[in-house]
Enzyme design. Sequence first.
Site, short mmCIF file in Angstrom:
data_model
loop_
_atom_site.label_atom_id
_atom_site.label_comp_id
_atom_site.label_asym_id
_atom_site.label_seq_id
_atom_site.Cartn_x
_atom_site.Cartn_y
_atom_site.Cartn_z
N ASN A 164 -2.99 13.13 -3.75
CA ASN A 164 -4.09 13.64 -4.57
C ASN A 164 -4.59 15.00 -4.06
O ASN A 164 -4.85 15.91 -4.84
CB ASN A 164 -5.25 12.64 -4.59
CG ASN A 164 -4.96 11.44 -5.46
OD1 ASN A 164 -4.22 11.54 -6.44
ND2 ASN A 164 -5.51 10.29 -5.10
N ASP A 224 0.85 -1.19 0.00
CA ASP A 224 0.00 0.00 0.00
C ASP A 224 0.89 1.24 0.00
O ASP A 224 1.89 1.30 0.72
CB ASP A 224 -0.90 0.00 1.23
CG ASP A 224 -2.04 1.00 1.10
OD1 ASP A 224 -3.04 0.64 0.48
OD2 ASP A 224 -1.89 2.12 1.62
N GLU A 270 -4.63 2.52 -4.36
CA GLU A 270 -3.17 2.49 -4.19
C GLU A 270 -2.70 1.17 -3.61
O GLU A 270 -1.60 1.06 -3.07
CB GLU A 270 -2.73 3.64 -3.28
CG GLU A 270 -3.15 3.53 -1.83
CD GLU A 270 -4.55 4.09 -1.55
OE1 GLU A 270 -4.84 4.37 -0.39
OE2 GLU A 270 -5.34 4.24 -2.50
#
Length: 333
Positions: free
Chosen positions: A214, A206, A250
């Site tokens: 973002n 991860d 992700e």
Amino acid sequence: YDRWIHIELVKRLDNKQIRELTVYSTIIVILLLTILLSYRYQRNRFKHYTEQINELNYASKVDLATQKVVWVSRSYADLRGCKVTDLLGKDYIELAKESFSEASIQAIREQLLSGEAWSGEVEGKRCDGSPYWVHLTLTPQTNWLGDVTHFWATRVDISDKKRIEQLSNTDELTQLYNRHYFNQILPKLLVRNYQTGNHLCLASIDIDFFKLVNDTYGHLVGDQVLKQVSALLKKCCPQGDALAFRMGGEEFLLVMFVENPDDFYQQLEALRIEVFNAKIENRDTPLGWVSISIGACCWQMEASIGNWELLYRDVDDLLYQAKQSGRNKLVTP
């Protein structure tokens, strides 16, 4: 004595006998010529038919002793984007080296020498470097003594089929395999590796604080980060039954079959360090750079063959421990 055994001496042939012999001889000559012409016609027709088949099958012919290409169809040359003369005399091993390992090439050669054909899906390279896919069939050819001297390589172009498979099985952004393909391929890999003695190894990965990427830099930058991390993941899966998946967002997954689990863990630790050392900025995080957390575990095949869904949950639990203990860590059992 002459009344019981009459011997007649023929000193010359009369015209009637000469005509009869001429007729018989002519008939025999015509029959022989008919048979010869018919054989030649059938042979040429068969040769023409064979050439048509070879053109349709993208065929080439290889001398098994020298491994040199001795005949090439125009269609195969077109498929490769080359001229026929560019392929004639080439070493077939060199042409196939990118698709087969040395061990595979030797095994296929032994199979052909035993008189058995071989077939399989193969990725090839055109002369301009672009890829194509074919279903390749290698068929041994024997001489009059029964020895295998050549083999025919015939192909069916499956590039479109592979392209469709790739679109359905890969993530468009990262070009890694997707969850759909993971559900399809893992049971097959388990069966294929069941008797190899290797361990099944899974790693759940991860990207730490990816939401901040973002939020801070925008989704376009976030997509670039996913691509960069994915490129590093691909280095862990150069060949064989080692695959990288994007499971969503992700989150990624690595699947490998290894003899020694410690090698797998060392490779993952090197991956974690490499991602951090790439210095991909994420300034609002404690470390200031993009990092990854990893949960990984390996199992012996006999213990894992029927419970792979539970194993996936196990590595997810280990990933959770890595994130709870500060992130940018590898956690193993």
